[in-house]
Structures are given as structure tokens and as C-alpha cells.
Design a protein around this motif. Structure first.
Motif, PDB file in Angstrom:
ATOM      1  N   PHE A  36       0.729  -1.267   0.243  1.00  0.00           N
ATOM      2  CA  PHE A  36      -0.043   0.064  -0.134  1.00  0.00           C
ATOM      3  C   PHE A  36       0.972   1.384   0.092  1.00  0.00           C
ATOM      4  CE2 PHE A  36      -2.504  -3.447   1.952  1.00  0.00           C
ATOM      5  CZ  PHE A  36      -3.484  -3.501   0.945  1.00  0.00           C
ATOM      6  N   LEU A  37       1.990   0.823  -0.197  1.00  0.00           N
ATOM      7  CA  LEU A  37       3.127   2.325  -0.413  1.00  0.00           C
ATOM      8  C   LEU A  37       2.704   2.818  -1.795  1.00  0.00           C
ATOM      9  CD1 LEU A  37       6.260   0.974   1.303  1.00  0.00           C
ATOM     10  CD2 LEU A  37       4.884   2.788   1.966  1.00  0.00           C
ATOM     11  N   PRO A  38       3.003   4.163  -1.950  1.00  0.00           N
ATOM     12  CA  PRO A  38       2.910   4.724  -3.179  1.00  0.00           C
ATOM     13  C   PRO A  38       3.916   4.551  -4.144  1.00  0.00           C
ATOM     14  CG  PRO A  38       3.563   6.277  -1.663  1.00  0.00           C
ATOM     15  CD  PRO A  38       3.208   5.043  -0.866  1.00  0.00           C
ATOM     16  N   LEU A  39       3.360   4.060  -5.621  1.00  0.00           N
ATOM     17  CA  LEU A  39       4.383   4.245  -6.665  1.00  0.00           C
ATOM     18  C   LEU A  39       3.655   4.964  -7.720  1.00  0.00           C
ATOM     19  CD1 LEU A  39       6.591   2.864  -8.262  1.00  0.00           C
ATOM     20  CD2 LEU A  39       5.377   0.939  -8.793  1.00  0.00           C
ATOM     21  N   ALA A  40       4.288   6.065  -8.034  1.00  0.00           N
ATOM     22  CA  ALA A  40       3.864   6.833  -9.176  1.00  0.00           C
ATOM     23  C   ALA A  40       2.395   7.442  -8.921  1.00  0.00           C
ATOM     24  CB  ALA A  40       4.349   6.293 -10.418  1.00  0.00           C
ATOM     25  N   GLY A  41       2.233   7.715  -7.792  1.00  0.00           N
ATOM     26  CA  GLY A  41       0.781   8.222  -7.578  1.00  0.00           C
ATOM     27  C   GLY A  41      -0.185   7.422  -6.994  1.00  0.00           C
ATOM     28  N   ARG A  42      -0.159   5.981  -7.039  1.00  0.00           N
ATOM     29  CA  ARG A  42      -1.081   5.192  -6.470  1.00  0.00           C
ATOM     30  C   ARG A  42      -0.419   4.139  -5.992  1.00  0.00           C
ATOM     31  NH1 ARG A  42      -2.159   1.499 -10.906  1.00  0.00           N
ATOM     32  NH2 ARG A  42      -1.245   1.801 -12.846  1.00  0.00           N
ATOM     33  N   SER A  43      -0.981   3.097  -5.147  1.00  0.00           N
ATOM     34  CA  SER A  43      -0.596   2.099  -4.390  1.00  0.00           C
ATOM     35  C   SER A  43       0.090   0.977  -5.381  1.00  0.00           C
ATOM     36  CB  SER A  43      -1.477   1.385  -3.420  1.00  0.00           C
ATOM     37  OG  SER A  43      -2.343   0.663  -4.432  1.00  0.00           O
ATOM     38  N   PRO A  67      -5.763  -9.046   8.026  1.00  0.00           N
ATOM     39  CA  PRO A  67      -7.035  -8.160   8.430  1.00  0.00           C
ATOM     40  C   PRO A  67      -6.700  -6.899   8.559  1.00  0.00           C
ATOM     41  CG  PRO A  67      -6.607 -10.544   9.236  1.00  0.00           C
ATOM     42  CD  PRO A  67      -5.780 -10.393   8.637  1.00  0.00           C
ATOM     43  N   ASP A  68      -5.439  -6.583   9.240  1.00  0.00           N
ATOM     44  CA  ASP A  68      -5.296  -5.030   9.606  1.00  0.00           C
ATOM     45  C   ASP A  68      -5.293  -4.173   8.342  1.00  0.00           C
ATOM     46  OD1 ASP A  68      -5.068  -5.961  12.213  1.00  0.00           O
ATOM     47  OD2 ASP A  68      -2.841  -5.779  12.390  1.00  0.00           O
ATOM     48  N   ASP A  69      -5.162  -4.800   7.091  1.00  0.00           N
ATOM     49  CA  ASP A  69      -4.869  -3.891   6.041  1.00  0.00           C
ATOM     50  C   ASP A  69      -6.286  -3.917   5.114  1.00  0.00           C
ATOM     51  OD1 ASP A  69      -2.429  -3.466   6.206  1.00  0.00           O
ATOM     52  OD2 ASP A  69      -1.544  -5.245   5.529  1.00  0.00           O
ATOM     53  N   LEU A  70      -7.507  -4.445   5.682  1.00  0.00           N
ATOM     54  CA  LEU A  70      -8.867  -4.479   5.086  1.00  0.00           C
ATOM     55  C   LEU A  70      -9.311  -3.146   4.751  1.00  0.00           C
ATOM     56  CD1 LEU A  70     -10.901  -7.018   6.679  1.00  0.00           C
ATOM     57  CD2 LEU A  70     -10.252  -7.133   4.424  1.00  0.00           C
ATOM     58  N   GLU A  71      -8.967  -1.943   5.524  1.00  0.00           N
ATOM     59  CA  GLU A  71      -9.465  -0.403   5.139  1.00  0.00           C
ATOM     60  C   GLU A  71      -8.626  -0.260   3.959  1.00  0.00           C
ATOM     61  OE1 GLU A  71      -9.848   3.872   7.134  1.00  0.00           O
ATOM     62  OE2 GLU A  71      -9.350   2.163   8.445  1.00  0.00           O
ATOM     63  N   HIS A  72      -7.293  -0.254   4.018  1.00  0.00           N
ATOM     64  CA  HIS A  72      -6.288  -0.112   2.797  1.00  0.00           C
ATOM     65  C   HIS A  72      -6.830  -0.745   1.463  1.00  0.00           C
ATOM     66  CE1 HIS A  72      -3.647   2.231   5.270  1.00  0.00           C
ATOM     67  NE2 HIS A  72      -3.278   1.152   5.930  1.00  0.00           N
ATOM     68  N   ALA A  73      -7.091  -2.024   1.639  1.00  0.00           N
ATOM     69  CA  ALA A  73      -7.539  -2.876   0.504  1.00  0.00           C
ATOM     70  C   ALA A  73      -8.667  -2.375  -0.066  1.00  0.00           C
ATOM     71  CB  ALA A  73      -7.594  -4.319   0.859  1.00  0.00           C
ATOM     72  N   ARG A  74      -9.740  -1.926   0.512  1.00  0.00           N
ATOM     73  CA  ARG A  74     -11.066  -1.453   0.335  1.00  0.00           C
ATOM     74  C   ARG A  74     -10.830  -0.026  -0.631  1.00  0.00           C
ATOM     75  NH1 ARG A  74     -13.521  -3.427   5.835  1.00  0.00           N
ATOM     76  NH2 ARG A  74     -14.090  -5.317   5.157  1.00  0.00           N
ATOM     77  N   THR A  81      -8.452   1.041  -8.859  1.00  0.00           N
ATOM     78  CA  THR A  81      -8.511  -0.209  -9.717  1.00  0.00           C
ATOM     79  C   THR A  81      -9.577  -0.073 -10.825  1.00  0.00           C
ATOM     80  OG1 THR A  81     -10.115  -1.481  -8.195  1.00  0.00           O
ATOM     81  CG2 THR A  81      -7.648  -1.896  -7.977  1.00  0.00           C
ATOM     82  N   ASP A  82      -9.444  -0.560 -12.042  1.00  0.00           N
ATOM     83  CA  ASP A  82     -10.256  -0.503 -13.043  1.00  0.00           C
ATOM     84  C   ASP A  82     -11.344  -1.390 -12.973  1.00  0.00           C
ATOM     85  OD1 ASP A  82      -8.534   1.392 -14.242  1.00  0.00           O
ATOM     86  OD2 ASP A  82      -7.513  -0.426 -15.326  1.00  0.00           O
ATOM     87  N   GLU A  83     -11.079  -2.573 -12.252  1.00  0.00           N
ATOM     88  CA  GLU A  83     -11.900  -3.539 -12.123  1.00  0.00           C
ATOM     89  C   GLU A  83     -11.833  -4.151 -10.360  1.00  0.00           C
ATOM     90  OE1 GLU A  83     -14.328  -4.581 -14.063  1.00  0.00           O
ATOM     91  OE2 GLU A  83     -13.461  -3.521 -15.995  1.00  0.00           O
ATOM     92  N   PRO A  84     -12.728  -3.764  -9.705  1.00  0.00           N
ATOM     93  CA  PRO A  84     -12.488  -4.205  -8.150  1.00  0.00           C
ATOM     94  C   PRO A  84     -12.576  -5.555  -7.936  1.00  0.00           C
ATOM     95  CG  PRO A  84     -14.074  -2.248  -8.448  1.00  0.00           C
ATOM     96  CD  PRO A  84     -13.957  -2.924  -9.898  1.00  0.00           C
ATOM     97  N   PRO A  85     -11.485  -5.935  -7.254  1.00  0.00           N
ATOM     98  CA  PRO A  85     -11.243  -7.227  -6.876  1.00  0.00           C
ATOM     99  C   PRO A  85     -12.175  -7.970  -6.039  1.00  0.00           C
ATOM    100  CG  PRO A  85      -9.613  -5.855  -5.706  1.00  0.00           C
ATOM    101  CD  PRO A  85     -10.289  -5.054  -6.778  1.00  0.00           C
ATOM    102  N   GLU A  86     -12.282  -8.978  -5.530  1.00  0.00           N
ATOM    103  CA  GLU A  86     -12.859  -9.729  -4.278  1.00  0.00           C
ATOM    104  C   GLU A  86     -11.911  -9.799  -3.420  1.00  0.00           C
ATOM    105  OE1 GLU A  86     -14.408 -13.706  -5.545  1.00  0.00           O
ATOM    106  OE2 GLU A  86     -15.475 -12.789  -7.327  1.00  0.00           O
ATOM    107  N   ILE A  87     -12.140  -8.971  -2.334  1.00  0.00           N
ATOM    108  CA  ILE A  87     -11.045  -8.970  -0.964  1.00  0.00           C
ATOM    109  C   ILE A  87     -11.398 -10.065  -0.093  1.00  0.00           C
ATOM    110  CG2 ILE A  87     -10.180  -7.423   0.628  1.00  0.00           C
ATOM    111  CD1 ILE A  87     -11.344  -4.985  -0.978  1.00  0.00           C
TER     112      ILE A  87
END
Length: 250
Positions: A36-43, A67-74, A81-87
Motif C-alpha cells: 500500500f505504499l505509493p508508486l507513481a501516485g497510486r499504491s 486483516p489489519d489491511d482491510l481498510e487499505h484494500a477497500r 482499480t479499473d475492475e474492483p477485486p474480491e477482497i
């Protein structure tokens, strides 16, 4: 994210692409998961998710996080993302996270809706569309495939402090394995369930396949830019590659 791209429907396909983001940011020197670190403006994670979504035949994206990263993932799923994944949440090890991803897909694997699975590290953000497509094609042809780079810089060691000479060793017979690694879905699911029963923990998907299937894993030539971000300098290099190649940033 451009709204016209956000509402574009991904091509339907029977392959599932799994992106693993269970690592930490400790060796990068960050206080959060490096995915979730940035690379060229997005994660970092969004790069691989977006690339895999464009591969012909990939119909499902699964994003495996702690589990601790669910908020970042959402946030990534909704905004980057162009096509939201199943998390889904993963386990304590890579092996357990892969197993949980395969179990998440199990019903669709059983019905044949998913016939092939690609498993990729989120920490390899610069995977190209062409390489992912080549691995998927090879996996469907042979049952299993991995990308790799010839390990021409490896030499055998003999006595302490000495290189071993001769002995028929050929550096070009070894490859440095990358991801995504692709396998026939039902076969790799059965392999991971068997490994779980035995308590087997492999180094990657291919190691589990080698231990629990008769699949002859083929390899396709990987890419120098498909490196894994492990340390801070790797993130700087990735930024340089994005700039040099003029890759899109959003």
C-alpha cells in the motif's frame, strides 16, 4: 480513476488471478504493508491488479490481505482499480494465504467456472500484460507454468571460500522464478488441501505443485522489470522504471 474506465466491464473468462499482499513494510523501512505504499501516485498493489484485469481470459480477481489491511484494500479496490477485486483475508504464511484464496474459489472451481488460477505477488507491481498472458497460456497448455530469468550469475560452491570447478554444472540450467505462477485450478486446489493435511509449507506455488502433483511445470521467460520490491532501493528503482518506460500512473 477515470469514470469511463471504472465502469468498463472486464472480459469474461474462466481464469482467476490472485494477488497476495500479506507482507509487511519492515525491510522497505515503512510502517505499513509495502503493498500500500505509493508508486507513481497510486499504491503498489493497484499496479498488478490493474494489469491482470486486462489479460484475456481472466474473469475474477482476488486480493488477499492481512486483516489489519482491510481498510487499505477497500480504498485500493474502490479508488485505484479499473475492475474492483474480491477482497479476502489471508493467513499467517504465504502457503495459508494461497490456500484460503483457493478455498474462496473452490465452488467455482468445482463447477468449472474457474479452470485456471494465476497467483501473483503484489510486491511485483510491474508485471506486464504480455508476461501474464504468456503464463496463463502456458499453464492451460501444460497444467502449470512459471516465469523465470536464467540464473547466469550463479556458481557452485566447493570447499569454504572456494568455487567448485567443472562437475558438469551449467548456470543456464537454473532460473530465478517470478510470479504470476499459473496452474490448473482443480489440481492446485487438491494439492494445497493435501499440503494442509500434511503440514507442508512450500516456498511458492510451484513448490507445492511439485510436491503434490504430477504436473510438469513449464517456464516462460520472465522480465527484468518484474522484480520484487523488498527494500527501499527497490521502490526507488520501480519509480525509475515507471518514468523511463512512460507507464501510466492513473
Amino acid at each position: 480513476m477515470n469514470s469511463s474506465r471504472r465502469h468498463r466491464s472486464r472480459r469474461r473468462g474462466r481464469a482467476a488471478a490472485v494477488v497476495l499482499a500479506g507482507g509487511s513494510g519492515s525491510r522497505v523501512g515503512a510502517g505499513i504493508n509495502k503493498a500500500f505504499l505509493p508508486l507513481a501516485g497510486r499504491s503498489i498493489a493497484s499496479w498488478a491488479l490493474n494489469t491482470l484485469a486486462t489479460v484475456e481470459g481472466v474473469g475474477i480477481l482476488v486480493f488477499v490481505v492481512r486483516p489489519d489491511d482491510l481498510e487499505h484494500a477497500r480504498f485500493v479496490a474502490g479508488r485505484e482499480t479499473d475492475e474492483p477485486p474480491e477482497i479476502i483475508t489471508g493467513g499467517d504464511t504465504r502457503q495459508e494465504s494461497e490456500l484460503l484464496a483457493l478455498r474462496h474459489l473452490a465452488d467455482r472451481i468445482d463447477t468449472g467456472a474457474v479452470d485456471t488460477v494465476l497467483i501473483h505477488d503484489a510486491a511485483r507491481p510491474l508485471i506486464s500484460h504480455g508476461l501474464a498472458a504468456a503464463v496463463l497460456h502456458a499453464a492451460r497448455e501444460s497444467g502449470g507454468a512459471v516465469p523465470g530469468m536464467p540464473a547466469v550469475d550463479i556458481a557452485p560452491v566447493g570447499r569454504p571460500g572456494r568455487l567448485a570447478a567443472g562437475d558438469g554444472f551449467r548456470p543456464d540450467s537454473l532460473v530465478r522464478v517470478q510470479t504470476p505462477q499459473g496452474f490448473h485450478a482443480a489440481t492446485i486446489l487438491d494439492a494445497y488441501e493435501a499440503a494442509a493435511r500434511d503440514g507442508f509449507v512450500g516456498t511458492d506455488t510451484a513448490s507445492c505443485a511439485e510436491a503434490y502433483t504430477h504436473t510438469r511445470v513449464t517456464w516462460v521467460r520472465g522480465e527484468e522489470t518484474n522484480f520484487k520490491i523488498t527494500y527501499g532501493q527497490d521502490l526507488l528503482l520501480a519509480q525509475d522504471v515507471v518514468t523511463a518506460l512512460g507507464l501510466r500512473t492513473g
